[in-house]
Design an enzyme around this catalytic site. Structure first.
Site, PDB file in Angstrom:
ATOM      1  N   ARG A 242       0.802  -1.238   0.000  1.00  0.00           N
ATOM      2  CA  ARG A 242       0.000   0.000   0.000  1.00  0.00           C
ATOM      3  C   ARG A 242       0.834   1.287   0.000  1.00  0.00           C
ATOM      4  NH1 ARG A 242      -2.294  -3.741  -1.107  1.00  0.00           N
ATOM      5  NH2 ARG A 242      -4.233  -4.613  -0.277  1.00  0.00           N
TER       6      ARG A 242
ATOM      7  N   SER B 169     -11.414  -0.575   2.911  1.00  0.00           N
ATOM      8  CA  SER B 169     -10.728  -0.859   4.175  1.00  0.00           C
ATOM      9  C   SER B 169     -10.122   0.413   4.750  1.00  0.00           C
ATOM     10  CB  SER B 169      -9.620  -1.895   3.961  1.00  0.00           C
ATOM     11  OG  SER B 169     -10.162  -3.113   3.534  1.00  0.00           O
TER      12      SER B 169
ATOM     13  N   GLU C  95      -5.405   3.771   6.025  1.00  0.00           N
ATOM     14  CA  GLU C  95      -5.227   3.753   4.567  1.00  0.00           C
ATOM     15  C   GLU C  95      -5.672   5.058   3.920  1.00  0.00           C
ATOM     16  OE1 GLU C  95      -5.605   0.755   1.872  1.00  0.00           O
ATOM     17  OE2 GLU C  95      -5.660  -0.924   3.272  1.00  0.00           O
TER      18      GLU C  95
END
Length: 304
Positions: free
Chosen positions: A175, A226, A297
């Site tokens: 990520r 998420s 995130e």
């Protein structure tokens, strides 16, 4: 942002300009205050022209894809939101390569690749972002991500030079990517290298995963996917669920009853501040209970 600055940009022939745009209409959380100006540059030259104007006049800006991984505050964004949706070129070349603009939909690209019998992008069939946003985030699912399929990326540097970065130079990790650690670099297009696959088999994989997402994720509500990255060897959703936080609500924001690592705008009346407070509450409770500092995130924008 002064009126004359807005007029200057509108008259520069850069592309479509919209004033006082509710960011709630351009983010998947469906929250956010208004942006003074949203600009859609017609091409890379127009983007460079716009950025030079913004730099000269010290006007703040934010490049926004499909708004699927950001949380805007409820305040006015006193600057320019740049949308790269016009940078949507698409070219299949060689036996298994795709050159695609930053503004192209990642989900659309994934489905198109599968139709052409090209394997490797199935993981992206449920990720609602642009190619540029996905490269920036190194978006991924099902134990794969953009780092596995992107061979090179054309970027615009803070000095307005166009350069090409190879996969290794992009420093893709879980990520994250070079672009996250080097603010001011903007993804313009990517070359994606895939493998030959069976069209029917790829279609089945995509269908099966879509069904699994519908059963396990709250897709019927506005969210940004998420919220937290999975800590090493753990699942963020399980940590949150084990604390009894499913269904926890602040204002119009709620920890999903279906999947604890999703925060939803359950009544479509949430404020950005509701969601941010709930994210921080969940983060702090997991930290207090398990001594696990979960990485968020989503990118918080315009909270300063």
């Amino acid at each position: 942002m002064r009126k004359e600055h807005i007029e200057m940009i509108e008259e520069a022939g850069i592309g479509k300009c919209d004033k006082d745009v509710p960011l709630s209409k351009h983010t998947t959380y469906k929250v956010g205050g208004k942006a003074k100006l949203m600009v859609y540059p017609k091409n890379v030259d127009c983007l460079i022209k716009l950025l030079k104007l913004l730099k000269t006049h010290e006007i703040k800006f934010k490049v926004l894809g499909l708004g699927s991984n950001v949380l805007f505050s409820d305040n006015v964004f006193d600057g320019v939101i740049i949308r790269l949706s016009e940078l949507d070129n698409l070219e299949f070349f060689g036996k298994n390569k795709i050159r695609v603009g930053a503004g192209y939909s990642l989900m659309k690209l994934s489905l198109l690749a599968a139709k052409k019998g090209l394997a490797g992008l199935e993981f992206a069939s449920g990720i609602p972002g642009t190619v540029g946003g996905a490269v920036f985030m190194n978006a991924g699912a099902y134990k794969s991500d953009m780092g596995y399929v992107v061979s090179e990326v054309k970027v615009l540097t803070p000095d307005f030079n166009i350069i090409t970065l190879e996969n290794k130079e992009m420093n893709f990790h879980y990520r994250t990517s070079f672009l996250q650690t080097h603010p001011g670099y903007i993804c313009l297009e990517a070359v994606i290298k895939l493998e030959k696959g069976d069209k029917n088999a790829l279609d089945e994989v995509i269908k099966e995963r879509r069904q699994r997402r519908m059963e396990s994720q709250p897709l019927e509500y506005p969210s940004a996917g998420s919220v937290f990255r999975n800590p090493e060897g753990m699942f963020a959703g399980k940590l949150i669920e084990d604390l009894g936080l499913k269904g926890k609500t602040i204002g119009g924001a709620q920890v999903s009853e279906k999947h604890a690592n999703f925060i939803i705008n359950y009544n479509k009346k949430a404020k950005g501040s509701d969601i941010k407070k709930l994210i921080e509450l969940v983060h702090d409770k997991v930290l207090d209970e398990y001594d696990v500092d979960m990485k968020i995130e989503q990118e918080f924008v315009n909270w300063e």
